[in-house]
Structure formats: C-alpha cells, structure tokens
Design a protein around this motif. Structure first.
Motif: not given
Ligand SMILES: [Zn+2]
Ligand SMILES: [Zn+2]
Length: 274
Positions: A69, A71, A74, A154, A175, A216
């Motif tokens: 993803h 975020h 990452h 997530h 995640d 998480h």
């Molecule tokens: Zn994340």
C-alpha cells in the motif's frame, strides 16, 4: 534457479535511526526477492535507498516493485531509489488498492510534488511501467513466478502477496489488523502451506487492545495463523518504532518458546529458499 529473500527494511510506521535500534534495524519496509531470474522488490520504505545503491553496484537494471500500500513508511524511500534516475533501467511498479485514488502512478507523483518534495516523478529517467490490479487477483511474473494476492484489513486498504516458484513460497502480509478470536480467512487461504510468511507484528497481544483500529496485528496472531495454515516459518516484521533492541530480543525469545519456527526479521537478514 535461485529463490532468495533479503530484508532491507523491517521497521513499521517511521524510520528509527538510533543506537537503540541497531540490532534489528531502523529502515522501514523493503524486501528484495531474487527468484527465477527476476528481481522483485516488496515495498519502497526507507530501506529501498540502500537497495538502490546495491542495484547500481551490481549493475542490476530491472525489477518489479510490488507495493502492499502507499502509507508513508512503504513508499517514502522511493524518491531516493537512485536506479530510477538512470535512463538504462526498467522498473515495473504495481499496486492493488488504488483504483479509487487514480492509480499507483498518480499516488507516487503526488508524493513527489512541491511543496513537499522538490524533484517530480517525471525527472526519473528510467523506464517506469505502472500497473494497477485489484487485491485478490492472480498474475504471473516472467514465465515461472506465480503471484496470488488478497485484500488486507487496513485503513485505506493494503494488499497481501504470495510468491511461488518451483514449489517454494513466500508470503508478504503487511499491514493488516486482526479481529481477536477470529482468524482472517483471506489470509489463511493465502498463506496455506507456505514456506515463509512475513507478517505485520507491530504489537504484542498485551498492547493490541489499546491499538484497535490502527490497522496492525501481533506476533502471537502471526503464530496462530501460521500454525493453523501449516506454514513452515514465520518472520515477525514491521516492528513498532518504540520497540527497541532489548525489547525485541525478549520478544523473539518469547515467540520461539510459543512456536520454534518463529523468527524476528532484522535489517540485512537473508533467507535462501532454493
Ligand atoms: Zn499502513
Ligand atoms: Zn506500515
């Protein structure tokens, strides 16, 4: 005919460059998998900067970048992935959850835009192919690598991956948040019988009740899922920035007591599957 995994970044949420995080590592999510003559990069956290230097040193010119993803932790190494600025390089970049946001190219471009970043994506000289799929899709990389995916639980969505080559398999599940007492059926199906599962273990079961909704999971849930799915090895991953080395050492001892096939991922660690 090799199948090798290297961890370039194992930290979750934010990089932790401190003396108390040296043993396990401070860079955020990035893995390199060399399999079947292809290079696959999983996520572009700060760990991808060192991976980029390695690519230049070894003159590695192409790879597939699969994103869980987008975020920050990452993707925020991506603007510092130096091979992407070389004209004779080729990267195929994929994500599975961004149709509603204009796709992966749009999202990475918006990361590299003023006033928050001075160098636009368009300056990267490498050939960059962007491809969006839907989490749950299956596809192949090259002739012999099979990829299966699943949607994770997530905020804003994330994609879990299973990569298979010559009967061996690695799953990358981060995640994701679990529901206490209710194993995630999509994850169980994806990791069934896998050789290695790399799992979002940001928290411990003790910490988890105070973190519900943050997206998480825990190392104990990783063990429960891996046992139920007949997995051979669990890699505890996406470490909380507040979990310093001493804490992680204790965590690893506890995890191995609960299940001897659990290991804590460390930056620069390598696994050989073939
Ligand atoms: Zn994340
Ligand atoms: Zn993360």
């Amino acid at each position: 005919m090799s199948f090798k995994v290297k961890f370039w970044g194992v930290r979750g949420s934010i990089a932790t460059p401190s003396p108390r995080h040296i043993a396990f590592g401070g860079n955020t999510s990035c893995l390199e998998i060399a399999m079947g003559g292809e290079r696959i990069i999983l996520d572009a956290g700060t760990g991808i900067r060192n991976l980029g230097h390695w690519f230049l040193k070894k003159d590695l010119r192409r790879a597939h970048l699969l994103l869980s993803h987008t975020h920050w932790d990452h993707i925020n190494g991506f603007p510092f992935f130096s091979p992407a600025f070389r004209k004779d390089r080729h990267f195929h970049i994929m994500a599975g959850h961004l149709h509603a946001h204009g796709g992966i190219r749009t999202v990475l471009s918006s990361q590299m835009a003023n006033p928050t970043f001075p160098v636009p994506l368009a300056v990267m000289g490498a050939k960059l192919d962007f491809e969006d799929f839907r989490a749950g899709d299956k596809f192949n990389i090259g002739r012999s690598i099979k990829v299966r995916t699943a949607a994770l639980n997530h905020p804003d969505g994330a994609t879990g991956y299973r990569l298979e080559y010559r009967g061996k398999s690695v799953c990358y599940i981060t995640d994701t948040e679990h529901v206490i007492g209710k194993p995630d059926e999509k994850i169980l199906a994806l990791i069934e019988g896998a050789d290695v599962v790399i799992y979002d273990a940001t928290y411990t079961d003790d910490e988890f009740p105070g973190k519900i909704g943050w997206g998480h999971s825990t190392w104990q849930e990783g063990v429960r899922l891996c046992r139920q799915a007949g997995v051979k090895m669990l890699m505890i991953f996406h470490h909380d920035p507040d979990h310093e080395d001493l804490f992680m050492e204790r965590l690893e001892a506890e995890a191995r007591q609960m299940w001897p096939h659990a290991l804590v991922a460390r930056e620069n660690m390598r696994l050989n599957l073939l």
